[in-house]
Write a protein that holds these residues in place. Structure first.
Motif: not given
Ligand SMILES: C[S@@+](CC[C@H](N)C(=O)[O-])C[C@H]1O[C@@H](n2cnc3c(N)ncnc32)[C@H](O)[C@@H]1O
Length: 473
Positions: A60-64, A82-85
């Motif tokens: 998971p790399y949401k916001g990362k 789209k998902s990373a920070g």
């Protein structure tokens, strides 16, 4: 004087590699497109199929914070962003990173950087990234450059961060014709060993290393082309220091050699009544059962083994064979396959290394032991091998306690002895051929190993259990 000459040669070879690689990519990036990124006439189709597959392998790399090395025109950049920070997308070809920016520049969490990943002036802070992602980059670097970059990646990652990379191994997979191809098609074991050995000592004196989370063939290429596309996911974890070996390294260095142990797969596969298209999870070793089930039964096989060496041999053996097998380095006690992923799980002499309750097999053969206290010699063998051996009866009970029904537990020691004798005699007769194919050390290892097993069976100490179990509906 000699040292200065060595240094000069070293610098000259680095410069030559840089010139070669950048000329190659200049030539291939004149008209930036998916075809030039993948160097394949089927690129649009392959891209559609493999992109979701590759992305699904990432942690998971949401916001990362993500660093993408060798980003090219951004086949992955937009999806990552789209998902990373934040995404830092880097490539050394100006027109490729420019095209990437033209397409994805509207996403305001991406920095586009034109830079060579081997440059010492990349200006990336230590512990600033959660995920480093690269798809087909390391094969464009020399060994020295890959080694230098690996040391910097572990520095850029925060503790607990991940590095994912995918490379073409053994030989090329693409169908584009070119005059000079400077790509380094390596053995997968090169990358695995390098990452296994990489350590960093932080300022406070603590050590970190890479722990292998997953290594597998890209399924899209297995289905469409070959098993040469291999990807790895590693996690930066605390380490006790460079000398301490993991269980995975134990399997790779202590126990096994290049030699397949037995050929009883045929009998066992028949017992399973396999049907074409059924998905089979195999504890694979160097792939004998996998090839048999794929070639004879047209099964879709996923071969998993914790030993990197085993998977490397399996991959090498699959060159030139037409079979749908995904080989994967993984720990069956940790991998989480989606529910109902497999019709059959086939495990041969694997579970003895682990706690039985962790794994849901349908067919198992495994080493067992006679009930009671083992002799000193047998106990020391069990300890040296790190085995967790039980009597056939206890093993069956353990399967029942794990929730399996209709558990059939059988003492197959006589069959085991038969097979060992057959294999021993066949191998002894083919001694010279065997040594030519493998080595004398392999020969002695396997022949002596079989003789010791026969002795332990004759002493009524070692047993071989055959188990068939069913999952309740
Ligand atoms: C085969 S393409 C893959 C591009 C992209 N990762 C993908 O999968 O579509 C390899 C990319 O690596 C880039 N590259 C090769 N060597 C590089 C280096 N030393 N520094 C930065 N980028 C490099 C090339 O310019 C090219 O864009």
């Amino acid at each position: 004087m000699a040292i200065r000459q060595d240094t000069k040669n070293f610098v000259a070879s680095l410069l030559a590699e840089r010139t070669l690689q950048s000329n190659y990519w200049k030539e291939h990036s004149v008209n930036p497109s998916v075809e030039t990124m993948m160097l394949d006439s089927q690129a649009p189709k392959l891209d559609l199929e493999e992109r979701p597959e590759i992305l699904s392998l990432l942690p998971p790399y949401k916001g990362k914070d993500v660093i993408e090395l060798g980003a090219g025109i951004g086949r992955f950049t937009g999806d990552l962003a789209k998902s990373a920070g934040h995404v830092l997308a880097m490539d050394f070809m100006e027109n490729l990173i420019k095209k990437n920016e033209d397409v994805h520049g509207h996403m305001n969490n991406i920095d586009f950087k034109c830079a060579d990943v081997t440059s010492p002036q990349l200006d990336i802070s230590s512990a600033s990234a959660d995920l480093v992602f690269s798809n087909w980059l390391l094969m464009s670097l020399s060994d020295e450059e890959v080694e230098g970059l690996t040391s910097r990646i572990i520095e850029w990652l925060r503790p607990g961060g991940f590095i994912f990379f995918r490379e073409s191994c053994f030989h090329h997979s693409c169908d584009n014709k070119w005059k000079n191809n400077p790509t380094h098609y390596r053995q997968p074991s090169y990358y695995t060993q390098l990452f296994e050995q990489t350590h960093i000592q932080e300022e406070d004196g603590s050590y970190y290393e890479f722990e292998l989370v997953e290594r597998k063939c890209v399924g899209t290429y297995v289905r469409n082309k070959n098993q040469n596309q291999v990807c790895w996911l590693w996690k930066k974890v605390p380490s006790l220091g460079p000398e301490v070996k993991s269980f995975q390294q134990f399997l790779d260095t202590q126990q096994y050699t290049a030699t397949e142990i037995m050929q009883t797969t045929k009998e066992f596969a028949n017992m399973l009544d396999l049907k074409p298209g059924q998905r089979v999870l195999v504890g694979c070793g160097i792939g004998g059962s996998d090839f048999y089930m794929s070639e004879e039964y047209d099964a879709e096989v996923v071969g998993i083994d914790l030993s990197v060496n085993m998977i490397s041999f399996a991959l090498e053996r699959s060159i030139g064979r037409k079979c749908a097998i995904e080989f994967e380095v993984g720990d069956c006690t940790k991998i989480n396959y989606p529910e109902a992923s497999f019709d059959v799980i086939y495990s041969r002499d694997t579970i003895l290394h682990i706690q039985v309750s962790h794994c849901p097999p349908f067919f198992i053969s495994d080493y067992c032991r006679a009930p009671g206290t083992p002799s000193e010699q047998f106990a020391s063998y069990i300890k040296q091998r790190n085995y967790d051996l039980h009597s056939v009866q206890t093993y069956g009970q353990m399967l029942q306690r794990s929730g399996f029904i209709k558990v059939h537990a059988e003492d197959g020691t006589d069959q085991f002895v038969e097979v060992l004798k057959r294999e021993l005699s066949a191998t002894e007769q083919e001694r010279d051929k065997f040594i030519e194919e493998f080595s004398e050390d392999d020969y002695n290892y396997i022949v002596n190993g079989w003789k010791s097993k026969l002795e332990r069976c004759a002493n009524d100490e070692q047993k071989w259990g055959l188990f068939v179990a069913h999952k309740p509906l």
